[in-house]
Design a protein around this motif. Structure first.
Motif, PDB file in Angstrom:
ATOM      1  N   LEU A 157       0.848  -1.097   0.050  1.00 48.44           N
ATOM      2  CA  LEU A 157      -0.063  -0.389   0.400  1.00 48.44           C
ATOM      3  C   LEU A 157       0.616   1.120   0.155  1.00 48.44           C
ATOM      4  O   LEU A 157       0.557   2.401  -0.287  1.00 48.44           O
ATOM      5  CB  LEU A 157      -1.027   0.167   1.030  1.00 48.44           C
ATOM      6  CG  LEU A 157      -1.435  -1.060   1.036  1.00 48.44           C
ATOM      7  CD1 LEU A 157      -2.637  -0.874   2.682  1.00 48.44           C
ATOM      8  CD2 LEU A 157      -2.839  -1.419   0.224  1.00 48.44           C
ATOM      9  N   ASP A 158       1.810   1.034   0.272  1.00 47.73           N
ATOM     10  CA  ASP A 158       2.965   2.442   0.614  1.00 47.73           C
ATOM     11  C   ASP A 158       3.479   2.740  -0.323  1.00 47.73           C
ATOM     12  O   ASP A 158       4.085   3.549  -0.381  1.00 47.73           O
ATOM     13  CB  ASP A 158       3.954   2.249   2.061  1.00 47.73           C
ATOM     14  CG  ASP A 158       3.113   2.450   3.471  1.00 47.73           C
ATOM     15  OD1 ASP A 158       2.123   2.672   3.523  1.00 47.73           O
ATOM     16  OD2 ASP A 158       3.355   1.617   4.542  1.00 47.73           O
ATOM     17  N   ALA A 159       4.176   1.913  -1.398  1.00 46.85           N
ATOM     18  CA  ALA A 159       4.431   1.171  -2.737  1.00 46.85           C
ATOM     19  C   ALA A 159       4.198   2.812  -4.097  1.00 46.85           C
ATOM     20  O   ALA A 159       2.832   3.179  -3.613  1.00 46.85           O
ATOM     21  CB  ALA A 159       4.694   0.622  -2.701  1.00 46.85           C
ATOM     22  N   PRO A 160       5.381   3.219  -4.306  1.00 42.20           N
ATOM     23  CA  PRO A 160       4.572   4.739  -5.408  1.00 42.20           C
ATOM     24  C   PRO A 160       3.360   3.670  -6.294  1.00 42.20           C
ATOM     25  O   PRO A 160       3.739   2.561  -6.818  1.00 42.20           O
ATOM     26  CB  PRO A 160       5.642   4.932  -5.546  1.00 42.20           C
ATOM     27  CG  PRO A 160       6.428   4.653  -4.598  1.00 42.20           C
ATOM     28  CD  PRO A 160       6.339   3.203  -4.176  1.00 42.20           C
ATOM     29  N   ARG A 161       2.576   4.171  -7.052  1.00 45.83           N
ATOM     30  CA  ARG A 161       1.539   3.446  -7.825  1.00 45.83           C
ATOM     31  C   ARG A 161       2.001   3.384  -9.160  1.00 45.83           C
ATOM     32  O   ARG A 161       3.221   4.222  -9.401  1.00 45.83           O
ATOM     33  CB  ARG A 161      -0.011   4.446  -7.761  1.00 45.83           C
ATOM     34  CG  ARG A 161      -0.489   4.171  -6.132  1.00 45.83           C
ATOM     35  CD  ARG A 161      -0.711   3.086  -6.292  1.00 45.83           C
ATOM     36  NE  ARG A 161       0.328   3.047  -5.072  1.00 45.83           N
ATOM     37  CZ  ARG A 161      -0.010   1.337  -4.239  1.00 45.83           C
ATOM     38  NH1 ARG A 161      -1.098   0.461  -4.833  1.00 45.83           N
ATOM     39  NH2 ARG A 161       0.593   1.401  -3.321  1.00 45.83           N
ATOM     40  N   TRP A 162       1.860   2.848 -10.144  1.00 45.28           N
ATOM     41  CA  TRP A 162       2.420   2.176 -11.012  1.00 45.28           C
ATOM     42  C   TRP A 162       1.438   4.161 -11.844  1.00 45.28           C
ATOM     43  O   TRP A 162       0.521   4.291 -12.213  1.00 45.28           O
ATOM     44  CB  TRP A 162       1.369   1.755 -11.809  1.00 45.28           C
ATOM     45  CG  TRP A 162       1.768   1.553 -12.611  1.00 45.28           C
ATOM     46  CD1 TRP A 162       0.890   1.170 -14.600  1.00 45.28           C
ATOM     47  CD2 TRP A 162       3.253   1.094 -13.985  1.00 45.28           C
ATOM     48  NE1 TRP A 162       1.336   0.939 -15.707  1.00 45.28           N
ATOM     49  CE2 TRP A 162       2.812   0.890 -15.348  1.00 45.28           C
ATOM     50  CE3 TRP A 162       4.270   0.980 -13.336  1.00 45.28           C
ATOM     51  CZ2 TRP A 162       4.144   0.208 -16.850  1.00 45.28           C
ATOM     52  CZ3 TRP A 162       5.420   0.254 -14.784  1.00 45.28           C
ATOM     53  CH2 TRP A 162       5.043   0.210 -15.802  1.00 45.28           C
ATOM     54  N   ASP A 163       2.235   4.281 -12.824  1.00 44.52           N
ATOM     55  CA  ASP A 163       1.916   5.757 -13.227  1.00 44.52           C
ATOM     56  C   ASP A 163       2.213   5.617 -14.937  1.00 44.52           C
ATOM     57  O   ASP A 163       1.990   6.898 -15.733  1.00 44.52           O
ATOM     58  CB  ASP A 163       2.874   6.857 -12.486  1.00 44.52           C
ATOM     59  CG  ASP A 163       4.225   6.949 -12.638  1.00 44.52           C
ATOM     60  OD1 ASP A 163       4.957   6.304 -13.264  1.00 44.52           O
ATOM     61  OD2 ASP A 163       5.070   7.829 -12.487  1.00 44.52           O
ATOM     62  N   GLY A 164       2.223   4.801 -15.437  1.00 45.34           N
ATOM     63  CA  GLY A 164       2.460   4.143 -17.054  1.00 45.34           C
ATOM     64  C   GLY A 164       1.779   3.939 -17.046  1.00 45.34           C
ATOM     65  O   GLY A 164       0.680   3.865 -16.581  1.00 45.34           O
ATOM     66  N   PRO A 165       1.800   3.400 -18.730  1.00 47.61           N
ATOM     67  CA  PRO A 165      -0.154   3.547 -19.524  1.00 47.61           C
ATOM     68  C   PRO A 165      -0.727   1.815 -18.873  1.00 47.61           C
ATOM     69  O   PRO A 165       0.604   1.059 -18.676  1.00 47.61           O
ATOM     70  CB  PRO A 165       0.666   3.160 -20.909  1.00 47.61           C
ATOM     71  CG  PRO A 165       2.131   2.874 -20.865  1.00 47.61           C
ATOM     72  CD  PRO A 165       2.517   3.377 -19.604  1.00 47.61           C
TER      73      PRO A 165
END
Length: 298
Positions: free
Chosen positions: A186-194
């Motif tokens: 939950l703390d990890a940065p979210r995926w921001d790619g396609p």
């Protein structure tokens, strides 16, 4: 989990529709008479949403067990022919779509039978992690072309499942190490790619092997477009520590993506084990293997 009887055996789900050889025979006779008379044999497998019957030597009949799977036959008929030419392994080939009847209320399908056996990691070749990585590279490289469906595991909002996952961890004994795995996801940065194509259910029950080589992948009911972390789950669902290291070397994702992948593997295992422990021993063993592998890393 409370179990429910359907025609002499325990069901996996409340509201599950019972099937048997005589039902399949009726469906084939009335809708696809060209295949009537072929031997029908129920297939024992670790899947959760479909009953599967072998039809002769070359075909299989897939019957949804529950309402949530009722659209898969139609979706597979569109999706799988699009994906199959790009993949290094075989996938089911839809041949015919069956209609609901008075005795069976869901759409269903006839597919080509895929040869191969499911296997545990200690029974397959050393190159299996590389073959799995090749599959994921190929699948995630396919053009999305407007596909909107997000997979059940691998969507962009892992936090939505927080309460359920924590409740299931508590039901399984409340190991703080599992809570830590989930919190790190939950703390990890979210995926921001396609978004990328995902199978999103790559456990041992859905992987087919021939002479130890990965040759097929079945059950695409969870497939969709989302965070590539959703298809890194076999690192724990299927592989052991050595295989996991080899698998990761082949895939150039950052630590955040692997943290989210651990979270999705945990999600499958802690929700699946209490639900299927008494009714689907194959899938329950996959869940146990997953938890053991996640804990071994702590």
């Amino acid at each position: 989990m409370r179990r429910h009887r359907i025609v002499g055996e325990w069901s996996m789900h409340v509201g599950e529709i019972a099937t048997d050889v005589s039902l399949v025979d009726e469906l084939i006779r009335t809708q696809f008479p060209r295949w009537h008379g072929l031997q029908i044999t129920k297939v024992a497998h670790g899947g959760t949403d479909h009953a599967i019957y072998r039809l002769g030597d070359e075909l299989a009949v897939r019957l949804p067990r529950i309402d949530r799977a009722k659209h898969q036959a139609g979706r597979d008929a569109v999706m799988l022919p699009t994906l199959a030419p790009h993949l290094p392994v075989a996938v089911p080939e839809p041949l015919a779509l069956g209609e609901p009847t008075e005795n069976y209320s869901f759409p269903w399908s006839v597919v080509r039978w895929l040869t191969g056996d499911t296997a545990t990691v200690d029974a397959v070749r050393a190159d299996t992690p590389v073959r799995l990585a090749e599959l994921i590279h190929a699948l995630q490289g396919i053009e999305v072309n407007g596909e909107q469906r997000a997979p059940h595991r691998g969507h962009a909002h892992q936090e939505r499942d927080d309460d359920q996952v924590r409740e299931c961890i508590a039901e399984l004994g409340g190991d703080r190490r599992l809570v830590e795995v989930w919190q790190e996801a939950l703390d990890a940065p979210r995926w921001d790619g396609p978004g990328r194509w995902l199978h999103a259910d790559l456990h041992g029950g859905n992987l087919l092997f021939t002479d130890g080589e990965l040759t097929g992948v079945v059950d695409w009911g969870c497939a969709g477009v989302g965070d590539p972390a959703g298809d890194l789950m076999p690192a724990w669902l299927f592989l052991d520590e050595k295989g996991r290291r080899a698998f990761r070397r082949e895939l150039s994702f950052d630590d955040a993506t692997w943290a989210r992948a651990r979270g999705w593997a945990l999600h499958l295992a802690v929700i699946g084990l209490p639900y299927y422990r008494d009714t689907n021993p194959v899938f329950a063993d996959i869940c146990r293997h997953t938890l053991n592998q996640l804990l071994a890393e702590r």
